[in-house]
Design a protein around this motif. Structure first.
Motif, PDB file in Angstrom:
ATOM      1  N   PRO A  87      47.331-134.281  73.975  1.00 12.99           N
ATOM      2  CA  PRO A  87      47.808-133.531  75.145  1.00 12.99           C
ATOM      3  C   PRO A  87      47.528-132.035  75.017  1.00 12.99           C
ATOM      4  O   PRO A  87      47.212-131.513  73.944  1.00 12.99           O
ATOM      5  N   ILE A  88      47.676-131.350  76.147  1.00 17.08           N
ATOM      6  CA  ILE A  88      47.776-129.892  76.149  1.00 17.08           C
ATOM      7  C   ILE A  88      49.180-129.542  76.625  1.00 17.08           C
ATOM      8  O   ILE A  88      49.801-130.288  77.387  1.00 17.08           O
ATOM      9  N   LEU A  89      49.685-128.411  76.154  1.00 15.21           N
ATOM     10  CA  LEU A  89      51.038-127.972  76.502  1.00 15.21           C
ATOM     11  C   LEU A  89      50.969-126.635  77.226  1.00 15.21           C
ATOM     12  O   LEU A  89      50.341-125.687  76.731  1.00 15.21           O
ATOM     13  N   LEU A  90      51.605-126.550  78.384  1.00 12.85           N
ATOM     14  CA  LEU A  90      51.724-125.315  79.140  1.00 12.85           C
ATOM     15  C   LEU A  90      53.093-124.719  78.841  1.00 12.85           C
ATOM     16  O   LEU A  90      54.121-125.337  79.110  1.00 12.85           O
ATOM     17  N   LEU A  91      53.111-123.524  78.282  1.00 12.05           N
ATOM     18  CA  LEU A  91      54.349-122.909  77.798  1.00 12.05           C
ATOM     19  C   LEU A  91      54.632-121.608  78.533  1.00 12.05           C
ATOM     20  O   LEU A  91      53.725-120.802  78.771  1.00 12.05           O
ATOM     21  N   ALA A  92      55.885-121.395  78.896  1.00 12.01           N
ATOM     22  CA  ALA A  92      56.331-120.113  79.443  1.00 12.01           C
ATOM     23  C   ALA A  92      57.821-119.974  79.178  1.00 12.01           C
ATOM     24  O   ALA A  92      58.508-120.964  78.937  1.00 12.01           O
ATOM     25  N   HIS A  93      58.318-118.735  79.214  1.00 10.71           N
ATOM     26  CA  HIS A  93      59.763-118.545  78.999  1.00 10.71           C
ATOM     27  C   HIS A  93      60.450-118.134  80.293  1.00 10.71           C
ATOM     28  O   HIS A  93      59.901-117.397  81.118  1.00 10.71           O
ATOM     29  N   LEU A  94      61.657-118.647  80.467  1.00  8.07           N
ATOM     30  CA  LEU A  94      62.459-118.416  81.667  1.00  8.07           C
ATOM     31  C   LEU A  94      63.293-117.142  81.586  1.00  8.07           C
ATOM     32  O   LEU A  94      63.634-116.552  82.614  1.00  8.07           O
ATOM     33  N   ASP A  95      63.676-116.732  80.380  1.00  3.58           N
ATOM     34  CA  ASP A  95      64.563-115.579  80.243  1.00  3.58           C
ATOM     35  C   ASP A  95      63.814-114.281  80.504  1.00  3.58           C
ATOM     36  O   ASP A  95      62.588-114.198  80.354  1.00  3.58           O
ATOM     37  N   VAL A  96      64.569-113.257  80.891  1.00  4.03           N
ATOM     38  CA  VAL A  96      63.995-111.946  81.185  1.00  4.03           C
ATOM     39  C   VAL A  96      64.793-110.864  80.467  1.00  4.03           C
ATOM     40  O   VAL A  96      65.942-111.072  80.054  1.00  4.03           O
ATOM     41  N   VAL A  97      64.181-109.704  80.348  1.00  2.00           N
ATOM     42  CA  VAL A  97      64.839-108.531  79.783  1.00  2.00           C
ATOM     43  C   VAL A  97      65.935-108.061  80.732  1.00  2.00           C
ATOM     44  O   VAL A  97      65.842-108.221  81.952  1.00  2.00           O
ATOM     45  N   ARG A 149      43.565-136.419  79.974  1.00  2.00           N
ATOM     46  CA  ARG A 149      44.403-135.896  78.902  1.00  2.00           C
ATOM     47  C   ARG A 149      45.813-135.652  79.443  1.00  2.00           C
ATOM     48  O   ARG A 149      45.986-135.133  80.544  1.00  2.00           O
ATOM     49  N   THR A 150      46.827-136.024  78.675  1.00  2.00           N
ATOM     50  CA  THR A 150      48.211-135.769  79.067  1.00  2.00           C
ATOM     51  C   THR A 150      48.470-134.262  79.141  1.00  2.00           C
ATOM     52  O   THR A 150      48.038-133.504  78.265  1.00  2.00           O
ATOM     53  N   ILE A 151      49.174-133.865  80.205  1.00  2.00           N
ATOM     54  CA  ILE A 151      49.541-132.459  80.395  1.00  2.00           C
ATOM     55  C   ILE A 151      51.050-132.342  80.254  1.00  2.00           C
ATOM     56  O   ILE A 151      51.805-133.076  80.902  1.00  2.00           O
ATOM     57  N   LYS A 152      51.503-131.420  79.412  1.00  2.07           N
ATOM     58  CA  LYS A 152      52.928-131.190  79.206  1.00  2.07           C
ATOM     59  C   LYS A 152      53.300-129.769  79.630  1.00  2.07           C
ATOM     60  O   LYS A 152      52.486-128.842  79.536  1.00  2.07           O
ATOM     61  N   ASP A 446      45.227-119.618  91.201  1.00  4.04           N
ATOM     62  CA  ASP A 446      44.041-120.440  91.441  1.00  4.04           C
ATOM     63  C   ASP A 446      43.228-120.636  90.160  1.00  4.04           C
ATOM     64  O   ASP A 446      42.752-121.737  89.869  1.00  4.04           O
ATOM     65  N   TYR A 447      43.075-119.556  89.399  1.00  7.58           N
ATOM     66  CA  TYR A 447      42.305-119.654  88.151  1.00  7.58           C
ATOM     67  C   TYR A 447      42.971-120.605  87.162  1.00  7.58           C
ATOM     68  O   TYR A 447      42.318-121.492  86.596  1.00  7.58           O
ATOM     69  N   LEU A 448      44.252-120.446  86.931  1.00  7.55           N
ATOM     70  CA  LEU A 448      44.942-121.252  85.922  1.00  7.55           C
ATOM     71  C   LEU A 448      45.025-122.719  86.332  1.00  7.55           C
ATOM     72  O   LEU A 448      44.949-123.618  85.473  1.00  7.55           O
ATOM     73  N   PHE A 449      45.150-122.985  87.609  1.00  8.84           N
ATOM     74  CA  PHE A 449      45.144-124.371  88.083  1.00  8.84           C
ATOM     75  C   PHE A 449      43.817-125.038  87.750  1.00  8.84           C
ATOM     76  O   PHE A 449      43.780-126.147  87.199  1.00  8.84           O
ATOM     77  N   ASP A 450      42.720-124.366  88.051  1.00  6.15           N
ATOM     78  CA  ASP A 450      41.402-124.921  87.746  1.00  6.15           C
ATOM     79  C   ASP A 450      41.162-125.012  86.233  1.00  6.15           C
ATOM     80  O   ASP A 450      40.484-125.932  85.758  1.00  6.15           O
ATOM     81  N   LEU A 451      41.719-124.063  85.482  1.00  7.23           N
ATOM     82  CA  LEU A 451      41.536-124.074  84.035  1.00  7.23           C
ATOM     83  C   LEU A 451      42.199-125.301  83.413  1.00  7.23           C
ATOM     84  O   LEU A 451      41.602-125.985  82.566  1.00  7.23           O
ATOM     85  N   VAL A 452      43.424-125.590  83.808  1.00  8.92           N
ATOM     86  CA  VAL A 452      44.124-126.764  83.275  1.00  8.92           C
ATOM     87  C   VAL A 452      43.358-128.044  83.610  1.00  8.92           C
ATOM     88  O   VAL A 452      43.198-128.933  82.755  1.00  8.92           O
ATOM     89  N   LYS A 453      42.829-128.145  84.820  1.00 10.91           N
ATOM     90  CA  LYS A 453      42.054-129.324  85.195  1.00 10.91           C
ATOM     91  C   LYS A 453      40.772-129.425  84.377  1.00 10.91           C
ATOM     92  O   LYS A 453      40.322-130.524  84.043  1.00 10.91           O
ATOM     93  N   ALA A 454      40.192-128.280  84.028  1.00 12.13           N
ATOM     94  CA  ALA A 454      38.989-128.307  83.201  1.00 12.13           C
ATOM     95  C   ALA A 454      39.271-128.879  81.819  1.00 12.13           C
ATOM     96  O   ALA A 454      38.417-129.590  81.244  1.00 12.13           O
ATOM     97  N   TYR A 455      40.441-128.582  81.275  1.00 13.81           N
ATOM     98  CA  TYR A 455      40.824-129.150  79.977  1.00 13.81           C
ATOM     99  C   TYR A 455      41.217-130.631  80.102  1.00 13.81           C
ATOM    100  O   TYR A 455      40.920-131.442  79.235  1.00 13.81           O
TER     101      TYR A 455
END
Length: 457
Positions: A87-97, A149-152, A446-455
């Motif tokens: 798989p590939i993992l898409l990571l981001a954080h929810l908390d803010v300063v 490929r599994t996407i997480k 738009d870029y990141l959507f296409d990038l994930v599909k490319a992987y």
């Protein structure tokens, strides 16, 4: 007069953009500061959207721990057809300063569109990426996309505050199977605009430093201020901090930083004396003259080495008494491969025997630089050439720190995806009036959507 549109974004021409804006707005307007907000609420909202898009309950996992009920997160899984492909993992954080309303020109937790920007705490860091990843997972499901490929997806809390519950760390230590992946796409990359909004360069992050705080402490019997003595806790602490200020950690290179500086030197973007000095430093990291020239740029300086700087100071107990205690916090950004213990030993040596230096909890893992893997970097470049033609792309090492370090510690490489272009001033990230260009956000989506599909295939 500035045009202020709290609810309507001018860039929403397509139906999918309008749907995305609703998600982005909801996420930015959900207060996720440690002091008064709730990452768990934000995770609940994303989970509800994922399930409404068609994800089964079994494919959406919300998590928290009893002593940090408001610092939860969410993981979602879109299964791929090829069981042999990791798989590939898409990571981001929810908390803010933290953001004090009295200091901001606008309410930090109301998304405001003004003069081509979205304003709000987290509008860049990191709710731009978090909303883009969540939106992509929703679009994959509603468009019936069947990846090989599994996407997480993992949206976590605790990235911005060292003493908070860190969801990425918890997942890496407790739920390896849930988040296991061949590699992670995270924050840390992006792109740079000039003052006129023209794209200058794309950045893909390959590696980062480890953030670690240290306490310097001097204790003393004290006494009456009318009879000063040489043994003064404040002076001794000051001497120790001056020693840290005057010390330069040695120049180091990773494959990433070597490629970055080589690219800068070859691109012609730096003045000739700097380019020449970079070439000399690449050939000989001990060239002090070259180091002095390159290090005039604070970003270059930090990219070359471990850095430590005093950030907090406290001393004394009464204005008419000799100080009994003086303490300082020294924040270090440790170069990949160097350890907390090695840095502690150097700081203690600099501080001298009368100053006690300790590493503060939590102790971060050693930063592990991921490889410059063509299987990862190749699609980033290829998709960028279609979305941002003619814009150069360089690998960088972040001089900051992200949650990627926890995944790298368990053997999963992490890459900061390019695509989100930021103004030269940093767009108020971690500061006042945080904002992102509306066009930059939608172009990045738009870029990141296409990038994930490319992987994913």
């Amino acid at each position: 007069m500035a045009l202020t549109l709290p609810f309507v974004a001018a860039a929403q021409d397509r139906p999918d953009q309008k749907a995305y804006f609703g998600l982005y707005k909801e996420l930015v307007e959900t207060n996720t500061t440690l002091s008064s907000g709730s990452c768990t609420q934000a995770a609940d909202q994303i989970a509800a959207r994922l399930k409404a898009a068609g994800y089964a309950d079994a494919d959406v996992t919300e998590f928290s721990v009893p002593d940090h009920p408001k610092e939860g997160g969410v993981v979602a899984v879109l299964k791929g057809s090829d069981k042999k492909a990791k798989p590939i993992l898409l990571l981001a954080h929810l908390d803010v300063v933290e953001a004090k309303r009295a200091d901001w020109q606008r309410d930090p937790f109301k998304l405001i569109e003004e003069n081509g920007y979205y304003y709000g705490r987290g509008s860049v860091d990191d709710k731009a990426m978090g909303s883009i990843w969540a939106d992509a997972m929703i679009r994959f499901k509603t468009e019936h996309y069947a990846p090989k490929r599994t996407i997480k997806l993992a949206l976590t809390c605790g990235e911005e505050t060292t003493y908070a519950f860190n969801g990425a760390d918890w997942l890496a230590k407790n739920k390896r199977d849930l988040i296991d992946a061949e590699f992670v796409l995270n924050e840390g990359g992006g792109g740079r605009l000039d003052a006129q909004g023209n794209r200058q360069v794309l950045a893909l992050q390959v590696g980062e430093k480890a953030a670690q705080n240290f306490t310097f402490e001097v204790t003393n019997p004290g006494g009456h201020s009318s009879q000063p003595v040489p043994d003064n806790a404040i002076y001794q602490l000051a001497d120790a901090l001056k020693a840290v200020q005057g010390y330069e950690f040695p120049v180091r290179f990773t494959d990433t930083t070597r490629a970055f500086f080589s690219g800068v030197a070859a691109s012609g973007t730096a003045p000739a004396p700097v380019s020449d000095a970079i070439k000399r430093l690449l050939a000989d990291p001990n060239d002090k003259q070259a180091d002095a020239i390159v290090s005039r740029d604070k970003a270059f300086h930090s990219t070359l080495r471990t850095t430590c700087v005093a950030t907090l100071l406290s001393g004394g107990h009464a204005e008419n008494a000799l100080p009994q205690r003086a303490t300082a916090n020294v924040n270090c950004r440790i170069f990949p491969g160097e350890t907390v213990d090695q840095t502690l030993a150097k700081l203690q040596e600099l501080a001298g025997p009368k100053v006690k230096v300790t590493a503060n909890a939590p102790i971060r893992p050693v930063a592990v630089p991921p490889p410059l893997d063509p299987k990862v970097l190749g699609p980033m470049r290829a998709v960028a050439a279609k979305h941002f033609p003619g814009v150069p792309i360089l690998p960088i090492m972040s001089t900051g720190a992200s949650d990627g370090i926890f995944f790298e510690a368990i053997g999963i490489p992490v890459y900061g995806a390019p695509g989100t272009f930021i103004d030269p001033d940093g767009n108020g990230t971690h500061g006042l009036n945080e904002r992102i260009r509306v066009k930059s956000l939608y172009d990045s989506r738009d870029y990141l959507f296409d990038l994930v599909k490319a992987y994913a295939g």
